[in-house]
Design a protein around this motif. Sequence first.
Motif, PDB file in Angstrom:
ATOM      1  N   GLU A  58     -32.866  38.612 149.331  1.00 34.82           N
ATOM      2  CA  GLU A  58     -32.124  37.404 149.009  1.00 34.82           C
ATOM      3  C   GLU A  58     -33.123  36.287 148.749  1.00 34.82           C
ATOM      4  O   GLU A  58     -34.098  36.131 149.483  1.00 34.82           O
ATOM      5  N   ARG A  59     -32.859  35.539 147.673  1.00 46.36           N
ATOM      6  CA  ARG A  59     -33.771  34.452 147.320  1.00 46.36           C
ATOM      7  C   ARG A  59     -32.952  33.269 146.825  1.00 46.36           C
ATOM      8  O   ARG A  59     -32.056  33.421 146.000  1.00 46.36           O
ATOM      9  N   MET A  60     -33.279  32.100 147.332  1.00 45.40           N
ATOM     10  CA  MET A  60     -32.621  30.881 146.873  1.00 45.40           C
ATOM     11  C   MET A  60     -33.291  30.416 145.590  1.00 45.40           C
ATOM     12  O   MET A  60     -34.494  30.164 145.556  1.00 45.40           O
ATOM     13  N   MET A  61     -32.507  30.352 144.536  1.00 43.88           N
ATOM     14  CA  MET A  61     -32.979  29.885 143.233  1.00 43.88           C
ATOM     15  C   MET A  61     -32.367  28.514 142.965  1.00 43.88           C
ATOM     16  O   MET A  61     -31.526  28.059 143.720  1.00 43.88           O
ATOM     17  N   THR A  62     -32.767  27.896 141.875  1.00 41.35           N
ATOM     18  CA  THR A  62     -32.206  26.587 141.533  1.00 41.35           C
ATOM     19  C   THR A  62     -30.715  26.677 141.246  1.00 41.35           C
ATOM     20  O   THR A  62     -30.007  25.685 141.379  1.00 41.35           O
ATOM     21  N   ASP A  85     -30.206  41.404 140.936  1.00 40.81           N
ATOM     22  CA  ASP A  85     -29.368  42.497 141.386  1.00 40.81           C
ATOM     23  C   ASP A  85     -27.950  42.037 141.707  1.00 40.81           C
ATOM     24  O   ASP A  85     -26.997  42.774 141.472  1.00 40.81           O
ATOM     25  N   MET A  86     -27.835  40.821 142.252  1.00 37.40           N
ATOM     26  CA  MET A  86     -26.519  40.305 142.598  1.00 37.40           C
ATOM     27  C   MET A  86     -26.557  38.789 142.647  1.00 37.40           C
ATOM     28  O   MET A  86     -27.547  38.198 143.089  1.00 37.40           O
ATOM     29  N   ALA A  87     -25.483  38.182 142.180  1.00 37.78           N
ATOM     30  CA  ALA A  87     -25.318  36.733 142.258  1.00 37.78           C
ATOM     31  C   ALA A  87     -24.088  36.458 143.121  1.00 37.78           C
ATOM     32  O   ALA A  87     -23.070  37.135 142.995  1.00 37.78           O
ATOM     33  N   TYR A  88     -24.186  35.494 144.009  1.00 38.18           N
ATOM     34  CA  TYR A  88     -23.071  35.171 144.891  1.00 38.18           C
ATOM     35  C   TYR A  88     -22.045  34.269 144.227  1.00 38.18           C
ATOM     36  O   TYR A  88     -20.866  34.351 144.517  1.00 38.18           O
ATOM     37  N   GLU A  89     -22.503  33.410 143.329  1.00 38.66           N
ATOM     38  CA  GLU A  89     -21.594  32.476 142.674  1.00 38.66           C
ATOM     39  C   GLU A  89     -21.020  33.093 141.402  1.00 38.66           C
ATOM     40  O   GLU A  89     -21.732  33.732 140.632  1.00 38.66           O
TER      41      GLU A  89
END
Length: 127
Positions: A58-62, A85-89
Amino acid sequence: MGRPFYEWLGDGHVYSCRLCHVPISKKDELLSKAFHARSGKAYLFHHAANVCLGPKEERMMTTGMHVVSDIFCVSCCNPLGWRYDMAYEKQQKYKEGKYILERAAVLRVCHGDDDSSLPCDSESEDY
């Protein structure tokens, strides 16, 4: 150990590893040039070949939290970028399965019919 196998991407404009020149993606697979990475500009591609994946994290992106895997050149292990691999929004789901290649890690090469490969004009807007 044997000779490594590299997927041939054909003639035309190909993005290759800057260090060893193994082909990574075709220009036709380029979706957007409007991305940024730690090293500066980055490009979003639909497909990438001749890469190996790091572990998912998991990585926080802009644009929010994503699950990504770093990608490396299969030949020289140069870090090239990452795969979403996956986006939460919901509005970021279009990125899933796509690849980010950092401009500093790749070189656009023009492959000709005569097996020659020359760097394309790096100052061009089509980079």
